[in-house]
Design a protein around this motif. Structure first.
Motif, short mmCIF file in Angstrom:
data_model
loop_
_atom_site.label_atom_id
_atom_site.label_comp_id
_atom_site.label_asym_id
_atom_site.label_seq_id
_atom_site.Cartn_x
_atom_site.Cartn_y
_atom_site.Cartn_z
N GLU A 1 70.49 31.95 48.21
CA GLU A 1 69.67 30.90 48.81
C GLU A 1 70.44 30.23 49.94
O GLU A 1 71.47 29.60 49.72
N ASN B 1 69.38 27.80 52.07
CA ASN B 1 68.93 26.49 52.54
C ASN B 1 69.16 25.39 51.51
O ASN B 1 68.41 24.42 51.44
N SER C 1 70.68 22.09 49.91
CA SER C 1 71.27 20.85 50.41
C SER C 1 72.38 20.35 49.50
O SER C 1 73.40 19.85 49.96
N ARG D 1 80.47 26.28 51.22
CA ARG D 1 79.46 25.69 52.11
C ARG D 1 79.67 24.19 52.35
O ARG D 1 78.82 23.56 52.97
N LYS E 1 70.50 17.90 55.93
CA LYS E 1 71.48 18.67 55.18
C LYS E 1 72.87 18.17 55.56
O LYS E 1 73.35 18.39 56.67
#
Length: 293
Positions: A8, A10, A12, A33, A239
Motif C-alpha cells: 500500500e 498511500n 499516512s 517511509r 501526509k
C-alpha cells in the motif's frame, strides 16, 4: 498483514499492532517511509520503540504518582496503608506510591502484599484498622479492588477512610460491584484516568461504535479512537512524516490538551491530560481535570 501494508503506497500512519509488544514487526515499514506508527502500551517499562513510534498512554506509573500526589498535596492526608498483589506489578506500584507520598511529607503506616489469586486479606484486617490510615491504596484491577474494598468496609470499623486506586477502577465492573456502598461521605474513592464514562467524548464514541458494530465498545477501542482522531485532526488531511507530525502536536499542545515528549529509545510519548475521579452514591463524577506538567 505487514506484507500487505508494504504494497500500500498511500498510507499516512500505522495504528498498532495491539498489543504493543509486537511493534518490532512494523518497525522496518515505519522507518523506511518515515511514517508515524501509533501504539498503546500500558506501562512506562515498555522499552520497545524507535524514532517513528508514537506511544499513546497514561502509564500505570504516572497514575500512581497522580493519585498519591492528589491525596497528599491537595487533600492533605498524611497516613496511608497499601494493599497490593504479591507480584512484580504490585511491588512496583507500592514502591512508586510510597516514594511519592514520602516526598510530600506523608508516610505509609501499613503495607502488605496479598495472594493475587485468592485476594484474601482477612489476616490483614485487624492490622490495617489498627494502623488508623487516612487512606488505603489498592493497586489492582477492577474486580479484585472492588472485592478488597467491600471486605474492608464490611469487616472493619474504619470510617471516613479514602480508598485510592488506578485507572482500572474507572470501569463498569468496579462501579457495579461497589454500587451504593461508596456513598461519598463515609466511604470515599479517588482514582484517575484520562476519560470517564458518561463524558461527551465517551458518549459520542459509544454511539458511533454501537451503530456500526451492534455491540458495546471497550476501553482499548476508545483509546485508539481518541488517538487516531487527534492525529487526523492535526494532520488535516496531509501526509506528514513523524517529525512533522510530532512538531505540530508539540506546537499546539496547550490547545489540544496533550503532551508529547521524546523517550530515551527515540520513541515519542503522547500523553492525554488526566482526570481525578470519584464515586458518590454509586455514580461516577469528575473532581478535577489535570493538565500535563
Amino acid at each position: 498483514a505487514v506484507n500487505e501494508m508494504y504494497k500500500e503506497g498511500n498510507l499516512s500512519f500505522l495504528v498498532g499492532p495491539l498489543p504493543s509488544k509486537y511493534i518490532n514487526r512494523v518497525r522496518l515499514l515505519a522507518d523506511s517511509r518515515e511514517m508515524p506508527a501509533l501504539v498503546f502500551p500500558v506501562s512506562g517499562d515498555d522499552r520497545e520503540g524507535g524514532a517513528n513510534f508514537i506511544k499513546f498512554y497514561y502509564s500505570l506509573e504516572d497514575q500512581v504518582r497522580t493519585v498519591s500526589e492528589y491525596a497528599a498535596r491537595e487533600l492533605g492526608l498524611r497516613n496511608f496503608a497499601i494493599l497490593y498483589p504479591g507480584n512484580d506489578y504490585g511491588a512496583r506500584m507500592k514502591e512508586i506510591f510510597t516514594r511519592t507520598a514520602n516526598s510530600l511529607g506523608a508516610q505509609v503506616v501499613y503495607e502488605k502484599a496479598y495472594d493475587p489469586e485468592t485476594r484474601d486479606i482477612t489476616g490483614e484486617l485487624g492490622w490495617v484498622e489498627a494502623a488508623k490510615p487516612d487512606a488505603v491504596f489498592v493497586a489492582d484491577g477492577a474486580e479484585s479492588s472492588a472485592r478488597i474494598l467491600l471486605t474492608l468496609m464490611h469487616a472493619t470499623d474504619m470510617r471516613e477512610v479514602l480508598f485510592i486506586g488506578p485507572s482500572t477502577w474507572n470501569s463498569p465492573v468496579f462501579f457495579n460491584l461497589v454500587g451504593d456502598d461508596i456513598d461519598g461521605f463515609v466511604y470515599r474513592t479517588v482514582f484517575t484516568d484520562f476519560f470517564f464514562y458518561g463524558s461527551d467524548e465517551w458518549s459520542d464514541f459509544k454511539a458511533r461504535f454501537e451503530a456500526k458494530y451492534e455491540r458495546a465498545p471497550d476501553f482499548l477501542g476508545f483509546e485508539a479512537y481518541m488517538a487516531v482522531k487527534l492525529l487526523l485532526s492535526v494532520s488535516d488531511g496531509k501526509k506528514l512524516t513523524t517529525t512533522q507530525l510530532v512538531n505540530k502536536i508539540f506546537s499546539e499542545r496547550d490547545k489540544l490538551g496533550y503532551e508529547i515528549v521524546k523517550e530515551a529509545n527515540g520513541s515519542y510519548r503522547l500523553s492525554p491530560g488526566h482526570k481525578i475521579l470519584s464515586l458518590e452514591n454509586g455514580e461516577l463524577r469528575q473532581i478535577i481535570s489535570v493538565k500535563n506538567r
